[in-house]
Design an enzyme around this catalytic site. Structure first.
Site, PDB file in Angstrom:
ATOM      1  N   ASN A 105       2.339   1.392   4.264  1.00 21.80           N
ATOM      2  CA  ASN A 105       2.662   0.125   4.935  1.00 21.80           C
ATOM      3  C   ASN A 105       2.390   0.204   6.440  1.00 21.80           C
ATOM      4  O   ASN A 105       3.094  -0.400   7.250  1.00 21.80           O
ATOM      5  CB  ASN A 105       4.120  -0.309   4.667  1.00 21.80           C
ATOM      6  CG  ASN A 105       4.460  -1.730   5.094  1.00 21.80           C
ATOM      7  OD1 ASN A 105       5.605  -2.033   5.409  1.00 21.80           O
ATOM      8  ND2 ASN A 105       3.496  -2.627   5.098  1.00 21.80           N
ATOM      9  N   CYS A 142      -1.365   0.856   7.392  1.00 24.61           N
ATOM     10  CA  CYS A 142      -2.816   0.623   7.563  1.00 24.61           C
ATOM     11  C   CYS A 142      -3.297  -0.623   6.826  1.00 24.61           C
ATOM     12  O   CYS A 142      -3.668  -1.618   7.453  1.00 24.61           O
ATOM     13  CB  CYS A 142      -3.613   1.831   7.071  1.00 24.61           C
ATOM     14  SG  CYS A 142      -3.282   3.347   7.991  1.00 24.61           S
ATOM     15  N   ARG A 143      -3.325  -0.581   5.488  1.00 23.41           N
ATOM     16  CA  ARG A 143      -3.940  -1.662   4.722  1.00 23.41           C
ATOM     17  C   ARG A 143      -3.037  -2.877   4.545  1.00 23.41           C
ATOM     18  O   ARG A 143      -3.453  -4.013   4.845  1.00 23.41           O
ATOM     19  CB  ARG A 143      -4.377  -1.137   3.340  1.00 23.41           C
ATOM     20  CG  ARG A 143      -5.509  -0.139   3.414  1.00 23.41           C
ATOM     21  CD  ARG A 143      -5.687   0.625   2.116  1.00 23.41           C
ATOM     22  NE  ARG A 143      -4.561   1.519   1.850  1.00 23.41           N
ATOM     23  CZ  ARG A 143      -4.407   2.256   0.765  1.00 23.41           C
ATOM     24  NH1 ARG A 143      -5.310   2.178  -0.200  1.00 23.41           N
ATOM     25  NH2 ARG A 143      -3.367   3.054   0.638  1.00 23.41           N
ATOM     26  N   SER A 144      -1.834  -2.694   4.016  1.00 28.49           N
ATOM     27  CA  SER A 144      -0.999  -3.873   3.718  1.00 28.49           C
ATOM     28  C   SER A 144      -0.601  -4.662   4.971  1.00 28.49           C
ATOM     29  O   SER A 144      -0.471  -5.886   4.881  1.00 28.49           O
ATOM     30  CB  SER A 144       0.216  -3.513   2.858  1.00 28.49           C
ATOM     31  OG  SER A 144       1.053  -2.588   3.482  1.00 28.49           O
ATOM     32  N   ASP A 169      -8.232   3.951   1.140  1.00 28.56           N
ATOM     33  CA  ASP A 169      -7.234   4.357   2.128  1.00 28.56           C
ATOM     34  C   ASP A 169      -7.964   4.854   3.384  1.00 28.56           C
ATOM     35  O   ASP A 169      -8.685   5.847   3.316  1.00 28.56           O
ATOM     36  CB  ASP A 169      -6.389   5.481   1.521  1.00 28.56           C
ATOM     37  CG  ASP A 169      -5.257   5.904   2.435  1.00 28.56           C
ATOM     38  OD1 ASP A 169      -5.289   5.544   3.635  1.00 28.56           O
ATOM     39  OD2 ASP A 169      -4.356   6.586   1.953  1.00 28.56           O
ATOM     40  N   CYS A 223       0.863  -1.187   0.000  1.00 23.18           N
ATOM     41  CA  CYS A 223       0.000   0.000   0.000  1.00 23.18           C
ATOM     42  C   CYS A 223       0.901   1.238   0.000  1.00 23.18           C
ATOM     43  O   CYS A 223       2.087   1.130  -0.333  1.00 23.18           O
ATOM     44  CB  CYS A 223      -0.987  -0.022   1.174  1.00 23.18           C
ATOM     45  SG  CYS A 223      -0.234   0.012   2.803  1.00 23.18           S
TER      46      CYS A 223
HETATM   47  P1  4NP Z   1      -1.758   2.847   4.066  1.00 21.23           P
HETATM   48  O1  4NP Z   1      -2.384   4.201   4.641  1.00 21.23           O
HETATM   49  O2  4NP Z   1      -1.230   3.178   2.697  1.00 21.23           O
HETATM   50  O3  4NP Z   1      -2.925   1.926   4.032  1.00 21.23           O
HETATM   51  O4  4NP Z   1      -0.674   2.423   5.040  1.00 21.23           O
HETATM   52  C1  4NP Z   1      -1.646   5.386   4.732  1.00 21.23           C
HETATM   53  C2  4NP Z   1      -0.762   5.571   5.759  1.00 21.23           C
HETATM   54  C3  4NP Z   1      -0.045   6.761   5.860  1.00 21.23           C
HETATM   55  C4  4NP Z   1      -0.229   7.744   4.919  1.00 21.23           C
HETATM   56  C5  4NP Z   1      -1.112   7.559   3.869  1.00 21.23           C
HETATM   57  C6  4NP Z   1      -1.829   6.370   3.787  1.00 21.23           C
HETATM   58  N1  4NP Z   1       0.472   8.967   5.031  1.00 21.23           N
HETATM   59  O5  4NP Z   1       0.246   9.870   4.197  1.00 21.23           O
HETATM   60  O6  4NP Z   1       1.314   9.108   5.939  1.00 21.23           O
END
Ligand code: 4NP
Length: 151
Positions: free
Chosen positions: A10, A12-14, A123, A7
């Site tokens: 790294n 939240c989702r992955s 997201d 994602c």
């Molecule tokens: P992820 O979510 O891609 O599912 O881990 C996010 C985590 C952090 C950020 C964006 C999306 N960020 O902008 O810091």
């Protein structure tokens, strides 16, 4: 099989996709490798987001062994299939691919549950806990499909 979940951050989702698939692989005694990475370097070395840890724990899944890392070109060699969460992740990963063999390893994870529909795992970072519940359910189903297809 060697499977990588990708994602943006790294955190939240992955990490949920990684934790879910690894637990199922262990329960079935499959000799698979599972890992996750982010296309960005925003959260290298970080624990998963508190909200991902909490929704996993509510479902008896511990993901606190995970730490954020950034996707690298070498991951194309290390893994058989690379699952991305949305079209932005897809473009960011494909940009680093050097040949068709590498490009063909990259797949939208929800195409496992909804073939050909190119749906995104939204997201959840800027939303509340409901977003994480929703993401958890989607990834629970998609990881079941991955096991059914590849085991
Ligand atoms: P992820 O979510 O891609 O599912 O881990 C996010 C985590 C952090 C950020 C964006 C999306 N960020 O902008 O810091």
């Amino acid at each position: 099989m060697k499977i990588l979940m990708v994602c943006l951050g790294n955190i939240c989702r992955s990490p949920l996709a990684h934790g879910l698939l690894l637990q199922k692989v262990k329960d079935l005694d499959l000799n698979w490798e599972v890992d996750s990475a982010g296309t960005s370097n925003y959260h290298v070395g970080d624990l998963p987001d508190r909200r991902s840890i909490d929704i996993a724990r509510k479902n008896n899944l511990d993901i606190t062994y995970q730490r954020g890392r950034q996707f690298t070109k070498e991951d194309f060699q290390r893994f058989d299939e690379i699952f991305v969460m949305d079209s932005s992740n897809y473009q960011n990963v494909l940009r680093l691919a050097e040949n068709d063999e590498e490009r063909e390893k990259v797949k939208l994870i929800l195409n496992e549950s909804f073939p050909g529909e190119n749906r995104a795992v939204p997201d959840p970072y800027y939303g509340g806990n409901q977003g994480f519940e929703n993401v958890y359910k989607m990834l629970d189903e998609a990881t079941n499909k991955i096991i059914e297809r590849l085991r």
